[in-house]
Design a protein around this motif. Structure first.
Motif, mmCIF file in Angstrom:
data_model
loop_
_atom_site.group_PDB
_atom_site.id
_atom_site.type_symbol
_atom_site.label_atom_id
_atom_site.label_comp_id
_atom_site.label_asym_id
_atom_site.label_seq_id
_atom_site.Cartn_x
_atom_site.Cartn_y
_atom_site.Cartn_z
ATOM 1 N N THR A 118 20.297 1.247 -11.305
ATOM 2 C CA THR A 118 20.857 0.582 -12.484
ATOM 3 C C THR A 118 21.545 1.581 -13.385
ATOM 4 O OG1 THR A 118 19.136 -1.122 -12.405
ATOM 5 C CG2 THR A 118 20.299 -0.840 -14.488
ATOM 6 N N VAL A 119 20.919 2.740 -13.603
ATOM 7 C CA VAL A 119 21.504 3.771 -14.467
ATOM 8 C C VAL A 119 22.821 4.273 -13.892
ATOM 9 C CG1 VAL A 119 21.167 6.075 -15.436
ATOM 10 C CG2 VAL A 119 19.237 4.477 -15.340
ATOM 11 N N ARG A 121 24.844 2.861 -11.740
ATOM 12 C CA ARG A 121 25.881 1.823 -11.747
ATOM 13 C C ARG A 121 26.481 1.680 -13.139
ATOM 14 N NH1 ARG A 121 23.265 -1.365 -8.977
ATOM 15 N NH2 ARG A 121 22.144 -2.462 -10.643
ATOM 16 N N LEU A 122 25.630 1.702 -14.166
ATOM 17 C CA LEU A 122 26.122 1.592 -15.541
ATOM 18 C C LEU A 122 27.037 2.765 -15.884
ATOM 19 C CD1 LEU A 122 25.995 0.353 -18.449
ATOM 20 C CD2 LEU A 122 24.060 1.891 -18.844
ATOM 21 N N ASP A 125 30.401 2.507 -14.071
ATOM 22 C CA ASP A 125 31.283 1.440 -14.539
ATOM 23 C C ASP A 125 31.751 1.642 -15.973
ATOM 24 O OD1 ASP A 125 30.930 0.267 -12.096
ATOM 25 O OD2 ASP A 125 29.467 -1.218 -12.783
ATOM 26 N N ARG A 126 30.843 2.105 -16.851
ATOM 27 C CA ARG A 126 31.168 2.152 -18.282
ATOM 28 C C ARG A 126 31.575 3.532 -18.774
ATOM 29 N NH1 ARG A 126 27.599 -0.966 -22.772
ATOM 30 N NH2 ARG A 126 27.980 -2.582 -21.196
ATOM 31 N N ALA A 305 22.959 0.161 -24.031
ATOM 32 C CA ALA A 305 23.635 -0.330 -22.829
ATOM 33 C C ALA A 305 22.642 -0.491 -21.676
ATOM 34 C CB ALA A 305 24.753 0.629 -22.438
ATOM 35 N N LEU A 306 21.682 0.432 -21.574
ATOM 36 C CA LEU A 306 20.681 0.334 -20.506
ATOM 37 C C LEU A 306 19.778 -0.873 -20.701
ATOM 38 C CD1 LEU A 306 19.654 4.063 -19.950
ATOM 39 C CD2 LEU A 306 20.739 2.532 -18.304
ATOM 40 N N GLU A 308 20.573 -3.739 -21.872
ATOM 41 C CA GLU A 308 21.305 -4.902 -21.366
ATOM 42 C C GLU A 308 21.378 -4.882 -19.847
ATOM 43 O OE1 GLU A 308 22.289 -7.552 -23.098
ATOM 44 O OE2 GLU A 308 21.175 -6.553 -24.704
ATOM 45 N N ALA A 309 21.624 -3.698 -19.278
ATOM 46 C CA ALA A 309 21.759 -3.592 -17.827
ATOM 47 C C ALA A 309 20.446 -3.877 -17.110
ATOM 48 C CB ALA A 309 22.266 -2.201 -17.459
#
Length: 342
Positions: A118-119, A121-122, A125-126, A305-306, A308-309
């Motif tokens: 998850t980290v 990917r975030l 992408d961001r 942001a994490l 939310e992810a």
């Protein structure tokens, strides 16, 4: 030693780096390799620093290198100077362009395999300009790295209770009981905590926060261990995957955080999982940073942001806007994460 105008000659950063490397490794070849400098250049830099300061910093013998009494005192100062210079450069970089450059993230082994997808990917992408470097270590090593400046940000269980470290809560997650296929409490829901009093519980090795959390959960359930704190088992494991294999082999039961279940306990169908009655024992996961970190605003934005992810994960998001609505009691004291009641 003075130069024109009566001004004392100043040591260079290269000299300070060379000396602190020698002070850490007590070996010129290892110190040179650690900072990417040739051994003759490192020896020359240390000698030049000694000449500049007018004191002997190291004692060279045929077998090893020792710090002099002055060297021991000044090594602490030199390390602090380099840390401040690093903070200056870090702050300048943050001002120029947030979420660029290197971010050295440390993560504990019971978190890294389950949250890093998850980290990563975030970040991909961001924050595509961010050079994320990941280091997996136990809590003590991570905190040492954070204090020394080797690491910038940590992903681990809290509360830490460490001065100079600020925590940015991300979520709380329940612990799940993992049992062999033929165990009487396998695949049950609403298990009371006092069931832990009689179970043969398998644990991680010393140094893992999850081991301490499991022992604390057992103590809260009324289980007493010989000697006040010894583990009640003779079989331990270095990682959660091995723990699950031991359970599958019928050696006992164990506790896993819920984020680890899909990866560790569902492969091969050789173990069963059971949930505890409300409030289930849980732990809190957070980002941790130095309280005076130059990039603290970035880290707080990353934490938001994490959160939310990570909402699709089997966790309860906390911190930020959810902080007042989602509070869980922290384990009393200790140096790693909560064994909390939800």
């Amino acid at each position: 030693m003075t130069i024109s105008g009566g001004r004392r000659k100043q040591p260079t950063l290269a000299q300070l780096r060379a000396f602190t490397a020698v002070a850490e490794h007590l070996h010129f070849r290892d110190a040179a390799a650690a900072i990417g400098m040739s051994q003759p250049a490192l020896s020359g830099a240390v000698a030049a620093l000694e000449e500049t300061l007018g004191v002997a910093l190291v004692e060279r013998t045929t077998r090893k290198v020792l710090l002099s009494s002055a060297g021991e005192r000044l090594a602490v100062r030199a390390k602090a100077v380099l840390a401040e210079v690093g903070a200056l450069l870090e702050e300048a970089e943050a001002v120029r362009a947030p979420f660029t450059g290197v971010l050295r993230l440390g993560a504990i082994p019971t978190v890294a395999p389950y949250l890093l997808p998850t980290v990563l990917r975030l970040v991909h992408d961001r924050y595509p300009q961010l050079d994320l470097q990941v280091h997996e270590e136990q809590t003590a090593g991570l905190l040492d790295g954070l204090h020394s400046g080797r690491l910038d940000l940590l992903l681990l269980a809290v509360p830490l209770g460490v001065p100079g470290v600020a925590e940015l809560p991300l979520f709380d997650e329940d612990f799940v009981l993992v049992t062999p296929l033929d165990h009487e409490v396998g695949r049950r829901t609403g298990i009371p905590r006092d069931a832990l009093r009689e179970l043969n519980l398998l644990l991680l090795d010393e140094g893992h926060c999850l081991r301490d959390q499991a022992l604390e959960i057992c103590r809260e359930a009324g289980r007493e261990f010989r000697g006040g704190g010894a583990a009640p088992v003779t079989t331990t494991a270095a990682g959660l995957s091995t723990l699950v294999q031991l359970v599958a082999g019928g050696l006992g039961c164990t506790l896993l955080p819920r984020t680890a279940i899909q990866l560790e306990a569902t492969r091969g169908g050789k173990v069963l999982t059971s949930s505890f009655a409300h409030p289930a024992p849980s732990r809190r996961i957070a980002l941790a940073m130095r309280t005076a970190a130059a990039r603290s605003a970035e880290y707080e934005e990353l934490a938001a942001a994490l959160r939310e992810a990570m909402r699709p994960l089997p966790v309860r998001i906390t911190g930020g806007a959810d902080r007042d609505a989602t509070r869980y009691a922290a384990r009393r004291g200790g140096s790693c994460g909560a064994a909390a009641a939800g």
